[in-house]
Design a protein around this motif. Structure first.
Motif, PDB file in Angstrom:
ATOM      1  N   GLU A 283     -11.167   8.451  -1.902  1.00  0.00           N
ATOM      2  CA  GLU A 283     -11.049   7.737  -0.623  1.00  0.00           C
ATOM      3  C   GLU A 283      -9.999   6.624  -0.722  1.00  0.00           C
ATOM      4  OE1 GLU A 283     -13.721   7.867  -2.482  1.00  0.00           O
ATOM      5  OE2 GLU A 283     -14.655   5.879  -2.740  1.00  0.00           O
ATOM      6  N   GLU A 284      -9.842   6.066  -1.918  1.00  0.00           N
ATOM      7  CA  GLU A 284      -8.797   5.051  -2.090  1.00  0.00           C
ATOM      8  C   GLU A 284      -7.410   5.700  -2.095  1.00  0.00           C
ATOM      9  OE1 GLU A 284      -9.483   2.398  -5.335  1.00  0.00           O
ATOM     10  OE2 GLU A 284     -11.442   1.759  -4.562  1.00  0.00           O
TER      11      GLU A 284
ATOM     12  N   ILE B 109      -8.072   6.871  -9.528  1.00  0.00           N
ATOM     13  CA  ILE B 109      -8.731   6.103  -8.454  1.00  0.00           C
ATOM     14  C   ILE B 109      -9.573   7.062  -7.624  1.00  0.00           C
ATOM     15  CG2 ILE B 109      -7.036   4.231  -8.289  1.00  0.00           C
ATOM     16  CD1 ILE B 109      -5.864   5.676  -5.832  1.00  0.00           C
TER      17      ILE B 109
ATOM     18  N   TYR C 206      -6.575   6.441   1.458  1.00  0.00           N
ATOM     19  CA  TYR C 206      -6.167   5.224   2.175  1.00  0.00           C
ATOM     20  C   TYR C 206      -4.695   4.905   1.893  1.00  0.00           C
ATOM     21  CZ  TYR C 206      -5.349   0.279   2.992  1.00  0.00           C
ATOM     22  OH  TYR C 206      -4.775  -0.899   3.394  1.00  0.00           O
TER      23      TYR C 206
ATOM     24  N   ASP D 288       0.820  -1.215   0.000  1.00  0.00           N
ATOM     25  CA  ASP D 288       0.000   0.000   0.000  1.00  0.00           C
ATOM     26  C   ASP D 288       0.856   1.269   0.000  1.00  0.00           C
ATOM     27  OD1 ASP D 288      -2.450  -1.379   0.088  1.00  0.00           O
ATOM     28  OD2 ASP D 288      -2.371  -1.527   2.274  1.00  0.00           O
TER      29      ASP D 288
ATOM     30  N   SER E  19      -4.328  -5.263   0.281  1.00  0.00           N
ATOM     31  CA  SER E  19      -5.572  -4.586   0.650  1.00  0.00           C
ATOM     32  C   SER E  19      -6.562  -4.645  -0.512  1.00  0.00           C
ATOM     33  CB  SER E  19      -5.286  -3.130   1.003  1.00  0.00           C
ATOM     34  OG  SER E  19      -4.825  -2.442  -0.156  1.00  0.00           O
ATOM     35  N   THR E  20      -7.820  -4.427  -0.200  1.00  0.00           N
ATOM     36  CA  THR E  20      -8.863  -4.388  -1.231  1.00  0.00           C
ATOM     37  C   THR E  20      -8.525  -3.334  -2.285  1.00  0.00           C
ATOM     38  OG1 THR E  20     -10.425  -4.964   0.504  1.00  0.00           O
ATOM     39  CG2 THR E  20     -11.354  -4.166  -1.583  1.00  0.00           C
ATOM     40  N   VAL E  21      -8.043  -2.184  -1.818  1.00  0.00           N
ATOM     41  CA  VAL E  21      -7.687  -1.110  -2.757  1.00  0.00           C
ATOM     42  C   VAL E  21      -6.571  -1.581  -3.686  1.00  0.00           C
ATOM     43  CG1 VAL E  21      -6.707   1.210  -2.962  1.00  0.00           C
ATOM     44  CG2 VAL E  21      -8.391   0.724  -1.166  1.00  0.00           C
TER      45      VAL E  21
END
Lengths: 319, 319
Positions: free
Chosen positions: B186-187, B183, B190, B167, B247-249
């Motif tokens: 909010e991503e 993107i 993060y 990340d 991570s999901t992102v």
């Protein structure tokens, strides 16, 4: 964070200069893991001090790297001395513009020469790329309650300094070629050594435990550093300028008082001793009484005849 | 050494941001004397680590100073975590180009927010003028013999990492505006938070005492840091790339493996656990098994089907 370009070979070169087997049994893990692991002797307090020497600010960029290594450790041992702490370990955070092998060799030699004198182990470190800058933390021990603080001076206490003052400030003039008068090479060398190879007064600090009521080391000059004692102790002082110890070399030059008491980089100790403990001061300490603590705040300067002298000096300004 | 120009007022401004009463009874003397005086709990070993963050190298010069303060402490607490040490104290050597009051306010707020989370007292410091650079030493405690070293991994031990990897490396791309694809904000936020506000895995480190056979924190990337464990333990490893937690992102982006295992700045822990101690790992640790220690030196990468994958990554290079 930015892309860096040197190799693990260069990293290994740097590490090689600073990794040595430790002779100290209190070092469980030295350089080479995420942390160093250490044992403070049972019942002792840990005294720590961190200082940074920035290239071009605290030393000339073309200074002899051996002397930079020596001084990097000396200034922190001087802080330990001022607390009456026994030196033990050091950590080093070194920021270098590039990997200069001869520079590293000389720097580490100077640092370890002084470290060996005081049985100090280099137990941790970190190297970064950037403008030349060196942070060093020194670690030492004091018996509980016996560290010598800045607060503690009382009216009537005599004020002492170790060694002689002002040499380093004039040494800087020599280094910068701004000394007005020519001096013999051996005198120039003496003054520069006082600037670049200060001797931390560790033995004096240890001998003053339980005797001195306060102490500080003279890094920023007598005006500023005695000022810290006076502020912390909520007292003032009268100082007899004519009693301030000066080296033979310095006495041969016409150096203004402002430079002697405000120039900094002396790394001598300034300490106070109550009247009833004068006889306890070890004769091994090379010391000179220069004044007396008074209740009235501030520093009053006078000459040997007691006449007031005006001094315009503020000490080394970090900003 | 050179003439400096700022006033004692500015000094006082700096000191004001870093001087707070300590809640720790083991701090005998904090900021304000030649040394800090500290008490290591009886029978405990002292773990120490020093790191430097250089402006423009370890963080962008225009970074949010709150985040710089946070990260300055976080990277050192991460080293304590990797040893299984309990954080206690910090010292700070701050080199600043000028006295910028809002910057100092934000920097110290970020540092103290994290310090308060772990009951860390700032016990000593030093301020110099020069190019922006921050050295911080963290101090913690471990019971004798219980620190988790890099050496200790044995063939057959499972290899774990905490949290998710990669990340922060992508967060740097976001900050530098070099991410290829757009993107959602909010991503982006993060990923940047993962870069600028790393969470040191202190609780995980403490919970792994007596269980992990080796540990390190991932500051330079999995390739380099796992490499340190392997070298210290004289072993090798096979890593299943498909098992590396992302991570999901990050999974929504097509990030090359080289960036995920070589990008650095994760500040997760990588640790190994022998087969017979697997059941002892606390379920509170957010961990993922990613491979196995083998006797053959080096790292072998494979996918979920066991097919070899070639990785060209070396980790963050300090030089």
């Amino acid at each position: 964070m930015n892309a860096q370009t040197a190799s693990s070979l260069e990293f290994a070169l740097i590490a090689r200069h600073f990794t040595r087997p430790s002779q100290r049994v209190d070092v469980v893990q030295g350089i080479g893991d995420d942390c160093a692991l250490l044992r403070v002797p049972s019942g002792m307090e840990l005294a720590i001090t961190i200082d940074t020497l920035v290239g071009g600010v605290h030393f000339l960029l073309d200074s002899d790297p051996y002397g930079i290594g020596w001084k990097t450790l000396a200034v922190s041992l001087s802080d330990l001395a001022a607390m009456g702490a026994e030196p033990a370990w050091a950590t080093l955070a070194l920021t270098l513009p590039d990997v200069n092998e001869p520079w590293l060799q000389a720097f580490s030699s100077g640092l370890f020469e002084l470290a060996d004198q005081y049985n100090v182990a280099l137990v941790g470190g970190n190297t970064s790329r950037g403008p030349l800058s060196i942070a060093l933390q020194a670690h030492g021990f004091t018996p509980p309650g016996q560290a010598i603080r800045r607060a503690g001076a009382e009216p009537g206490d005599l004020i002492y300094v170790t060694g002689t003052l002002g040499d380093a400030a004039v040494g800087l003039d020599v280094r910068l070629g701004r000394l007005d008068v020519p001096i013999p090479p051996e005198e120039a060398a003496y003054l520069c050594a006082r600037l670049e190879r200060p001797e931390p007064r560790v033995a004096a600090g240890l001998a003053l435990r339980g005797i001195a009521s306060s102490a500080i080391d003279l890094s920023d000059g007598l005006v500023a550093d005695l000022g810290h004692i006076l502020k912390a102790s909520q007292v003032g002082a009268v100082i007899n300028l004519d009693s301030i110890p000066r080296s033979t070399v310095l006495r041969g030059l016409s150096v203004p008082w402002e430079k002697i008491v405000g120039g900094g980089d002396d790394y001598e100790l300034c300490f106070t001793v109550p009247p009833d403990r004068q006889a306890l001061i070890s004769p091994t300490i090379n010391k000179t009484p220069i004044g007396v603590i008074q209740s009235e705040p501030g520093i009053r300067w006078c000459d040997a005849k007691g006449h007031a002298v005006r001094i315009e000096a503020t000490g080394f300004r970090h900003f």
